[in-house]
Motif scaffolding. Structure first.
Motif, PDB file in Angstrom:
ATOM      1  N   GLY A   1      -1.162  28.029 -18.440  1.00  9.48           N
ATOM      2  CA  GLY A   1      -1.631  28.189 -17.073  1.00  9.48           C
ATOM      3  C   GLY A   1      -3.069  28.680 -17.022  1.00  9.48           C
ATOM      4  N   ILE A   2      -3.819  28.163 -16.063  1.00  8.64           N
ATOM      5  CA  ILE A   2      -5.184  28.609 -15.786  1.00  8.64           C
ATOM      6  C   ILE A   2      -5.139  29.368 -14.467  1.00  8.64           C
ATOM      7  CG2 ILE A   2      -7.550  27.862 -15.262  1.00  8.64           C
ATOM      8  CD1 ILE A   2      -7.022  25.425 -17.090  1.00  8.64           C
ATOM      9  N   SER A   3      -5.837  30.488 -14.382  1.00  5.02           N
ATOM     10  CA  SER A   3      -5.728  31.408 -13.245  1.00  5.02           C
ATOM     11  C   SER A   3      -6.374  30.910 -11.950  1.00  5.02           C
ATOM     12  CB  SER A   3      -6.312  32.774 -13.623  1.00  5.02           C
ATOM     13  OG  SER A   3      -7.701  32.660 -13.887  1.00  5.02           O
ATOM     14  N   TYR A   4      -6.589  29.614 -11.806  1.00  3.49           N
ATOM     15  CA  TYR A   4      -7.047  29.042 -10.544  1.00  3.49           C
ATOM     16  C   TYR A   4      -5.892  29.069  -9.548  1.00  3.49           C
ATOM     17  CZ  TYR A   4      -8.624  25.796  -7.011  1.00  3.49           C
ATOM     18  OH  TYR A   4      -8.970  25.246  -5.807  1.00  3.49           O
ATOM     19  N   PRO A   5      -6.122  29.427  -8.291  1.00  2.89           N
ATOM     20  CA  PRO A   5      -7.381  29.797  -7.652  1.00  2.89           C
ATOM     21  C   PRO A   5      -7.666  31.294  -7.768  1.00  2.89           C
ATOM     22  CG  PRO A   5      -5.673  29.630  -5.982  1.00  2.89           C
ATOM     23  CD  PRO A   5      -5.033  29.266  -7.315  1.00  2.89           C
ATOM     24  N   ASN A   6      -8.937  31.626  -7.854  1.00  6.68           N
ATOM     25  CA  ASN A   6      -9.328  33.037  -7.818  1.00  6.68           C
ATOM     26  C   ASN A   6      -9.609  33.426  -6.359  1.00  6.68           C
ATOM     27  OD1 ASN A   6     -12.019  32.317  -7.165  1.00  6.68           O
ATOM     28  ND2 ASN A   6     -12.651  32.288  -9.304  1.00  6.68           N
ATOM     29  N   PRO A   7      -9.898  34.682  -6.069  1.00 10.19           N
ATOM     30  CA  PRO A   7     -10.125  35.090  -4.675  1.00 10.19           C
ATOM     31  C   PRO A   7     -11.231  34.303  -3.962  1.00 10.19           C
ATOM     32  CG  PRO A   7      -9.745  37.021  -6.025  1.00 10.19           C
ATOM     33  CD  PRO A   7      -9.855  35.851  -6.973  1.00 10.19           C
ATOM     34  N   ASN A   8     -12.303  33.938  -4.671  1.00 10.94           N
ATOM     35  CA  ASN A   8     -13.372  33.141  -4.051  1.00 10.94           C
ATOM     36  C   ASN A   8     -12.890  31.743  -3.696  1.00 10.94           C
ATOM     37  OD1 ASN A   8     -15.196  35.260  -4.267  1.00 10.94           O
ATOM     38  ND2 ASN A   8     -16.012  34.540  -6.225  1.00 10.94           N
ATOM     39  N   ASP A   9     -12.093  31.129  -4.586  1.00 13.24           N
ATOM     40  CA  ASP A   9     -11.545  29.798  -4.307  1.00 13.24           C
ATOM     41  C   ASP A   9     -10.651  29.827  -3.073  1.00 13.24           C
ATOM     42  OD1 ASP A   9     -12.699  28.665  -6.696  1.00 13.24           O
ATOM     43  OD2 ASP A   9     -11.008  29.463  -7.852  1.00 13.24           O
ATOM     44  N   ILE A  10      -9.834  30.861  -2.978  1.00 20.63           N
ATOM     45  CA  ILE A  10      -8.912  31.000  -1.840  1.00 20.63           C
ATOM     46  C   ILE A  10      -9.689  31.191  -0.546  1.00 20.63           C
ATOM     47  CG2 ILE A  10      -7.126  32.482  -0.818  1.00 20.63           C
ATOM     48  CD1 ILE A  10      -6.229  33.056  -3.769  1.00 20.63           C
ATOM     49  N   ALA A  11     -10.687  32.084  -0.563  1.00 23.48           N
ATOM     50  CA  ALA A  11     -11.481  32.357   0.639  1.00 23.48           C
ATOM     51  C   ALA A  11     -12.204  31.107   1.120  1.00 23.48           C
ATOM     52  CB  ALA A  11     -12.479  33.484   0.367  1.00 23.48           C
ATOM     53  N   PHE A  12     -12.794  30.346   0.202  1.00 26.20           N
ATOM     54  CA  PHE A  12     -13.510  29.134   0.588  1.00 26.20           C
ATOM     55  C   PHE A  12     -12.567  28.132   1.250  1.00 26.20           C
ATOM     56  CE2 PHE A  12     -14.951  24.801  -0.086  1.00 26.20           C
ATOM     57  CZ  PHE A  12     -16.225  24.855   0.472  1.00 26.20           C
ATOM     58  N   ALA A  13     -11.433  27.875   0.612  1.00 25.75           N
ATOM     59  CA  ALA A  13     -10.488  26.900   1.167  1.00 25.75           C
ATOM     60  C   ALA A  13      -9.954  27.350   2.517  1.00 25.75           C
ATOM     61  CB  ALA A  13      -9.343  26.673   0.184  1.00 25.75           C
ATOM     62  N   GLU A  14      -9.605  28.636   2.628  1.00 25.87           N
ATOM     63  CA  GLU A  14      -9.078  29.139   3.907  1.00 25.87           C
ATOM     64  C   GLU A  14     -10.115  29.041   5.015  1.00 25.87           C
ATOM     65  OE1 GLU A  14      -7.460  33.028   3.070  1.00 25.87           O
ATOM     66  OE2 GLU A  14      -5.585  32.164   2.289  1.00 25.87           O
ATOM     67  N   ALA A  15     -11.376  29.264   4.681  1.00 24.86           N
ATOM     68  CA  ALA A  15     -12.445  29.142   5.686  1.00 24.86           C
ATOM     69  C   ALA A  15     -12.558  27.710   6.210  1.00 24.86           C
ATOM     70  CB  ALA A  15     -13.781  29.592   5.095  1.00 24.86           C
ATOM     71  N   GLN A  16     -12.119  26.751   5.391  1.00 22.37           N
ATOM     72  CA  GLN A  16     -12.129  25.345   5.801  1.00 22.37           C
ATOM     73  C   GLN A  16     -10.797  24.916   6.420  1.00 22.37           C
ATOM     74  OE1 GLN A  16     -15.146  23.759   5.377  1.00 22.37           O
ATOM     75  NE2 GLN A  16     -15.742  25.775   4.625  1.00 22.37           N
ATOM     76  N   GLY A  17      -9.869  25.879   6.506  1.00 24.05           N
ATOM     77  CA  GLY A  17      -8.552  25.579   7.058  1.00 24.05           C
ATOM     78  C   GLY A  17      -7.668  24.772   6.123  1.00 24.05           C
ATOM     79  N   LYS A  18      -7.912  24.901   4.816  1.00 22.51           N
ATOM     80  CA  LYS A  18      -7.152  24.122   3.838  1.00 22.51           C
ATOM     81  C   LYS A  18      -6.577  25.035   2.762  1.00 22.51           C
ATOM     82  CE  LYS A  18      -9.829  19.929   4.464  1.00 22.51           C
ATOM     83  NZ  LYS A  18     -10.522  18.827   3.807  1.00 22.51           N
ATOM     84  N   SER A  19      -5.718  24.466   1.945  1.00 23.32           N
ATOM     85  CA  SER A  19      -5.157  25.161   0.792  1.00 23.32           C
ATOM     86  C   SER A  19      -6.017  24.866  -0.437  1.00 23.32           C
ATOM     87  CB  SER A  19      -3.731  24.674   0.529  1.00 23.32           C
ATOM     88  OG  SER A  19      -3.295  25.094  -0.747  1.00 23.32           O
ATOM     89  N   PRO A  20      -6.248  25.872  -1.301  1.00 24.42           N
ATOM     90  CA  PRO A  20      -7.030  25.608  -2.505  1.00 24.42           C
ATOM     91  C   PRO A  20      -6.233  24.848  -3.574  1.00 24.42           C
ATOM     92  CG  PRO A  20      -6.261  27.860  -2.539  1.00 24.42           C
ATOM     93  CD  PRO A  20      -5.859  27.278  -1.204  1.00 24.42           C
ATOM     94  N   GLY A  21      -4.930  24.755  -3.397  1.00 24.14           N
ATOM     95  CA  GLY A  21      -4.102  24.166  -4.440  1.00 24.14           C
ATOM     96  C   GLY A  21      -3.828  25.198  -5.512  1.00 24.14           C
ATOM     97  N   GLY A  22      -3.264  24.771  -6.587  1.00 30.49           N
ATOM     98  CA  GLY A  22      -2.938  25.682  -7.676  1.00 30.49           C
ATOM     99  C   GLY A  22      -2.235  24.937  -8.781  1.00 30.49           C
ATOM    100  N   GLU A  23      -1.567  25.685  -9.632  1.00 31.02           N
ATOM    101  CA  GLU A  23      -0.854  25.115 -10.766  1.00 31.02           C
ATOM    102  C   GLU A  23      -1.751  24.223 -11.602  1.00 31.02           C
ATOM    103  OE1 GLU A  23       3.030  23.601 -10.034  1.00 31.02           O
ATOM    104  OE2 GLU A  23       3.619  25.364  -8.888  1.00 31.02           O
ATOM    105  N   ILE A  24      -2.876  24.782 -12.030  1.00 27.63           N
ATOM    106  CA  ILE A  24      -3.792  24.087 -12.922  1.00 27.63           C
ATOM    107  C   ILE A  24      -3.481  24.553 -14.344  1.00 27.63           C
ATOM    108  CG2 ILE A  24      -6.214  23.691 -13.516  1.00 27.63           C
ATOM    109  CD1 ILE A  24      -5.386  22.483 -10.807  1.00 27.63           C
ATOM    110  N   PHE A  25      -3.343  23.608 -15.248  1.00 29.80           N
ATOM    111  CA  PHE A  25      -2.919  23.885 -16.614  1.00 29.80           C
ATOM    112  C   PHE A  25      -3.752  23.125 -17.635  1.00 29.80           C
ATOM    113  CE2 PHE A  25       0.848  24.687 -14.093  1.00 29.80           C
ATOM    114  CZ  PHE A  25       1.440  25.774 -14.706  1.00 29.80           C
ATOM    115  N   ILE A  26      -3.717  23.617 -18.863  1.00 33.34           N
ATOM    116  CA  ILE A  26      -4.029  22.803 -20.038  1.00 33.34           C
ATOM    117  C   ILE A  26      -2.665  22.322 -20.501  1.00 33.34           C
ATOM    118  CG2 ILE A  26      -4.939  22.755 -22.386  1.00 33.34           C
ATOM    119  CD1 ILE A  26      -6.555  25.313 -21.650  1.00 33.34           C
ATOM    120  N   HIS A  27      -2.494  21.012 -20.675  1.00 32.13           N
ATOM    121  CA  HIS A  27      -1.171  20.512 -21.043  1.00 32.13           C
ATOM    122  C   HIS A  27      -1.246  19.260 -21.892  1.00 32.13           C
ATOM    123  CE1 HIS A  27      -1.356  17.288 -18.036  1.00 32.13           C
ATOM    124  NE2 HIS A  27      -1.592  18.176 -17.087  1.00 32.13           N
ATOM    125  N   GLY A  28      -0.097  18.925 -22.474  1.00 35.57           N
ATOM    126  CA  GLY A  28       0.035  17.681 -23.221  1.00 35.57           C
ATOM    127  C   GLY A  28       0.224  16.523 -22.262  1.00 35.57           C
TER     128      GLY A  28
END
Length: 164
Positions: A97-124
């Protein structure tokens, strides 16, 4: 009683035969102190301080240019994060797992009325490998065999720097 002995021997032999193909490898080398992803080069590097331990060709999100901002944009994030956890039961063989979204990612997306998404990984790769170069929804993808090595080397808490 003889049948029971044969059954026990058979179970032991099958158990030992399965050990050779485990996706969980051991790593006893230098600690991975940082992971770097270079999106333009499609490369991932595992570092021990200033020394590269391993490098890999990677696949990214299906829209690889630019920083991930919103759920579903197909972009791989850019910035400094950390490995949040290991997932041994990933749909994509193994994953970190990669720790996205961080607080800045969340704030930016919320300011646009959207979700930042999540569940970003390094994977096979998924079973039935996809032939496109960049095919994930924002993750960093390796082959299954490469992921087994990376999974054994990288620990939760390791910084990951994702560069354009």
């Amino acid at each position: 009683m003889r049948g029971f002995g044969i059954l026990v021997l058979l179970v032991v032999m099958l158990g030992l035969a399965g050990c050779g193909n485990s996706k969980f490898r051991r790593y006893n080398g230098p600690e991975v102190t940082q992971v770097q992803v270079h999106k333009t080069e499609r490369k991932m590097y595992l570092f021990h301080h200033d020394r590269v331990l391993k490098s890999y060709d990677i696949a990214l999100g299906f829209a690889p240019q630019g920083h991930k901002q919103f759920e579903g944009d197909g972009k791989t994030p850019e910035g400094t994060y950390y490995i949040s956890h290991k997932n041994p039961n990933s749909n994509y063989h193994l994953s970190l797992g990669i720790s996205y979204p961080n607080p800045n990612d969340i704030a930016f997306a919320e300011a646009q009325g959207k979700s930042p998404g999540g569940e970003i990984f390094i994977h096979g790769g998924p079973r039935g490998r996809i032939s496109q170069r960049d095919w994930t929804f924002g993750c960093v993808a390796l082959t299954d065999k490469q992921m087994e090595v990376v999974y054994s080397m990288v620990r939760p808490g390791t910084p990951i720097v994702i560069l354009p």
